[in-house]
Design an enzyme around this catalytic site. Sequence first.
Site, mmCIF file in Angstrom:
data_model
loop_
_atom_site.group_PDB
_atom_site.id
_atom_site.type_symbol
_atom_site.label_atom_id
_atom_site.label_comp_id
_atom_site.label_asym_id
_atom_site.label_seq_id
_atom_site.Cartn_x
_atom_site.Cartn_y
_atom_site.Cartn_z
ATOM 1 N N HIS A 89 32.554 -29.331 5.197
ATOM 2 C CA HIS A 89 31.426 -28.945 6.031
ATOM 3 C C HIS A 89 30.491 -28.053 5.219
ATOM 4 C CE1 HIS A 89 33.159 -30.516 9.777
ATOM 5 N NE2 HIS A 89 34.323 -30.075 9.339
ATOM 6 N N LYS A 135 28.751 -21.673 9.798
ATOM 7 C CA LYS A 135 28.056 -21.552 8.517
ATOM 8 C C LYS A 135 27.555 -20.126 8.360
ATOM 9 C CE LYS A 135 26.600 -26.361 8.682
ATOM 10 N NZ LYS A 135 27.656 -26.668 9.652
ATOM 11 N N TYR A 173 26.649 -27.990 0.468
ATOM 12 C CA TYR A 173 27.974 -28.597 0.608
ATOM 13 C C TYR A 173 28.746 -28.455 -0.702
ATOM 14 C CZ TYR A 173 26.314 -30.951 4.846
ATOM 15 O OH TYR A 173 25.810 -31.238 6.094
#
Length: 463
Positions: free
Chosen positions: A375, A414, A367
């Site tokens: 996020h 991600k 993070y």
Amino acid sequence: MAEAVFHPPRRKRRVFESYESPFPVDVGGKDFRICQAEIINNNVIVTNPEDIEQLYNKGYFGKGILSRSRPVYSISDPLLVTKWQGANLNMPIIASKKYQCHVQWAKSILQEQGFDDCSVTKILENYTQPLELPFLEEDGAEQTCNSCNRMGPNTENTELTRQSSTDTGNVVALSPENQNEGCKKACLEGDPAFDPVAVCGSKEQEQGDLKEIAEASCQKHGFLVHCSCKAKESTEQRSCEMIKSKECAPEYVLVQEEEEGSLRPEEDSAHAQENLVKKEKLVCRRNPFRIFEYLQLSLEEAFFLVYALGCLSIYYGEEPLTILKLWEVFSEVKPNFKTTYMAYHYFRSKGWVPKVGLKYGTDLLLYQKGPPFYHASYSVIAELVDDNFEGSLRRPLSWKSLSGLNRTTVNASKELMLCYLIRPSDMTEKEMSTPECMKRIKVQELIVTRWVSSRERSEQDEF
């Protein structure tokens, strides 16, 4: 191998806090604080509320054992808090059914400690009896309010009342007269100056209650539990004394109860059966079974706070563990601890906030600044290899499993990162037995991206 393209982290839409500090240490050294934790069932737990606030607010270390992330658990029912928000009360509000569960839990513990049913019933009756609510007037002077009535002045001393329709559940609005007559603001829970027992309780009653629960109460746990805890002159005891005011003080809750015989038809109503009015009240009682939320640190977080920052002391029993002992113990508890900690230490040093990546099937989540602000940008898998990128991989990935893991990571917005920790070929196991081995470890990061043929062709055509 293509060059990695780094994407900026996605900021969360709603941010409800400000960024304080990347680490729970004071640069100037004036307010340097060493927090305390203990190992319980192979987990590192922080119990001191001040330490919990320090560690989580500055660096976002750990998570609440009863919460998703920030330790903010409360027994108060959010729906009841909204329902009674006009009362301006600063105490937890729970339903009568939930309160009875707490009573039953306390009863079970007392019975397990050898108390007979008669003694248990008497103890709980004295401990959970209704208490009178203390309030403050507008000018700040203390006032004991006999009642804060939602419908009228004819109520008992220990309750707040309101009426609601049983067919719709709507709350009857406050009238201006009742609002003016009602109390304006409740006192803070646990404040000795406005303690319900100290202000309104009888001294004889207090002495009787203390005598009844003298054998049933434990100074360490703060609720009705009979245990073999003895007073010990140790660091653990001193840390318990620091939080004694919070844990050992009784917790006062407001229980929403239904008045006896409260179901009655409204006056001047043609449909009496359809418009039955249910009269409810809030009764102040002591909670016989308190639930405390603690901060649970991962093994990597705990060792980083001890080894890298020096702001945490971890105890097992009464003895604080040394850095070498923690390195040994954590490696036994978690066989791949050395690998994951090296990756954790590396990314923390780079300014990332690593968290456990178990829910995405990886070792770490990275993070920017912290979970409340952004996020996670990367899901990381850490592997320890030698100079030739050979060795017994902790997690050998086939093309099929790698493709599935990468797809799962991309669907969560991600990127998948492989972090290779390269140890020299001449490094012995004796050197690996201390954290000083990290000085010779090199790190190489590899970002895995799915190759899309149509996208690659379109980009090549542009050139």
